[in-house]
Design a protein around this motif. Sequence first.
Motif, PDB file in Angstrom:
ATOM      1  N   ILE A   1      35.501  40.441  27.912  1.00 40.94           N
ATOM      2  CA  ILE A   1      34.312  41.180  28.312  1.00 40.94           C
ATOM      3  C   ILE A   1      33.983  40.728  29.734  1.00 40.94           C
ATOM      4  N   LEU A   2      33.815  41.673  30.645  1.00 41.06           N
ATOM      5  CA  LEU A   2      33.641  41.319  32.049  1.00 41.06           C
ATOM      6  C   LEU A   2      32.433  40.422  32.305  1.00 41.06           C
ATOM      7  N   SER A   3      31.398  40.545  31.507  1.00 35.82           N
ATOM      8  CA  SER A   3      30.200  39.714  31.705  1.00 35.82           C
ATOM      9  C   SER A   3      30.467  38.236  31.420  1.00 35.82           C
ATOM     10  N   GLU A   4      31.575  37.939  30.722  1.00 33.51           N
ATOM     11  CA  GLU A   4      31.894  36.554  30.376  1.00 33.51           C
ATOM     12  C   GLU A   4      32.914  35.935  31.318  1.00 33.51           C
ATOM     13  N   ILE A   5      33.388  36.691  32.297  1.00 35.15           N
ATOM     14  CA  ILE A   5      34.388  36.197  33.233  1.00 35.15           C
ATOM     15  C   ILE A   5      33.691  35.603  34.449  1.00 35.15           C
ATOM     16  N   ALA A   6      34.223  34.470  34.931  1.00 37.14           N
ATOM     17  CA  ALA A   6      33.674  33.818  36.119  1.00 37.14           C
ATOM     18  C   ALA A   6      34.828  33.405  37.031  1.00 37.14           C
ATOM     19  N   ILE A   7      34.512  33.236  38.307  1.00 44.10           N
ATOM     20  CA  ILE A   7      35.497  32.810  39.299  1.00 44.10           C
ATOM     21  C   ILE A   7      35.186  31.368  39.679  1.00 44.10           C
ATOM     22  N   TYR A   8      36.235  30.533  39.711  1.00 47.46           N
ATOM     23  CA  TYR A   8      36.066  29.133  40.074  1.00 47.46           C
ATOM     24  C   TYR A   8      35.754  28.980  41.553  1.00 47.46           C
ATOM     25  N   THR A   9      34.751  28.148  41.860  1.00 43.92           N
ATOM     26  CA  THR A   9      34.515  27.733  43.239  1.00 43.92           C
ATOM     27  C   THR A   9      34.646  26.217  43.263  1.00 43.92           C
ATOM     28  N   LEU A  10      34.454  25.621  44.417  1.00 46.65           N
ATOM     29  CA  LEU A  10      34.588  24.168  44.526  1.00 46.65           C
ATOM     30  C   LEU A  10      33.440  23.435  43.844  1.00 46.65           C
ATOM     31  N   THR A  11      32.322  24.124  43.606  1.00 48.10           N
ATOM     32  CA  THR A  11      31.163  23.455  43.014  1.00 48.10           C
ATOM     33  C   THR A  11      30.785  23.962  41.625  1.00 48.10           C
ATOM     34  N   GLU A  12      31.070  25.243  41.340  1.00 52.59           N
ATOM     35  CA  GLU A  12      30.635  25.824  40.072  1.00 52.59           C
ATOM     36  C   GLU A  12      31.511  27.026  39.732  1.00 52.59           C
ATOM     37  N   GLU A  13      31.169  27.692  38.639  1.00 55.32           N
ATOM     38  CA  GLU A  13      31.818  28.955  38.287  1.00 55.32           C
ATOM     39  C   GLU A  13      30.826  30.073  38.594  1.00 55.32           C
ATOM     40  N   VAL A  14      31.270  31.053  39.385  1.00 50.34           N
ATOM     41  CA  VAL A  14      30.401  32.165  39.773  1.00 50.34           C
ATOM     42  C   VAL A  14      30.712  33.357  38.875  1.00 50.34           C
ATOM     43  N   PRO A  15      29.693  33.923  38.213  1.00 49.32           N
ATOM     44  CA  PRO A  15      29.933  35.083  37.341  1.00 49.32           C
ATOM     45  C   PRO A  15      30.545  36.249  38.121  1.00 49.32           C
ATOM     46  N   LEU A  16      31.411  36.995  37.461  1.00 45.30           N
ATOM     47  CA  LEU A  16      32.081  38.140  38.076  1.00 45.30           C
ATOM     48  C   LEU A  16      31.061  39.134  38.630  1.00 45.30           C
ATOM     49  N   LYS A  17      29.943  39.263  37.956  1.00 42.94           N
ATOM     50  CA  LYS A  17      28.876  40.167  38.401  1.00 42.94           C
ATOM     51  C   LYS A  17      28.445  39.817  39.832  1.00 42.94           C
ATOM     52  N   GLN A  18      28.289  38.518  40.111  1.00 42.60           N
ATOM     53  CA  GLN A  18      27.878  38.076  41.446  1.00 42.60           C
ATOM     54  C   GLN A  18      28.968  38.369  42.478  1.00 42.60           C
ATOM     55  N   VAL A  19      30.222  38.182  42.087  1.00 39.87           N
ATOM     56  CA  VAL A  19      31.339  38.473  42.987  1.00 39.87           C
ATOM     57  C   VAL A  19      31.347  39.964  43.318  1.00 39.87           C
ATOM     58  N   PHE A  20      31.165  40.813  42.300  1.00 42.06           N
ATOM     59  CA  PHE A  20      31.098  42.262  42.537  1.00 42.06           C
ATOM     60  C   PHE A  20      29.937  42.609  43.469  1.00 42.06           C
TER      61      PHE A  20
END
Length: 128
Positions: free
Chosen positions: A47-66
Amino acid sequence: MSLDKVLAIGGKPGLYKLIAQTRGGFVAESLIDNKRLSVSVQQNVSILSEIAIYTLTEEVPLKQVFNNIKEKENGEQTSVGSKESKDKLEEYFFNVLPDYDEDRVYASDIKKVLQWYNLLQKHNMLDF
């Protein structure tokens, strides 16, 4: 539409809209060709709402990336295609998410994010 109703199904191209739940899984409709298919609970579904992208400090939700891509592109399709070189994809993604983790986010992940964004943008589904 929220990302809670948008699915990525392993082994299937594109994204799918959740239509209904069944006893053994659910029914989904392709955003590419509007064909419906029955998906069993054994299939690999995200489910896309549960996907996140790794950053150096945290995981950013896909929604924020979009949302970052949408801001950069003024609501239009991405200026970089998913078939571009690895270097171009990474350069573009650094502009969208400057501190993404290069060791854990691969070019194939960036391609998928760009493809998904463009598909959602085409269907006016980026207003979360």
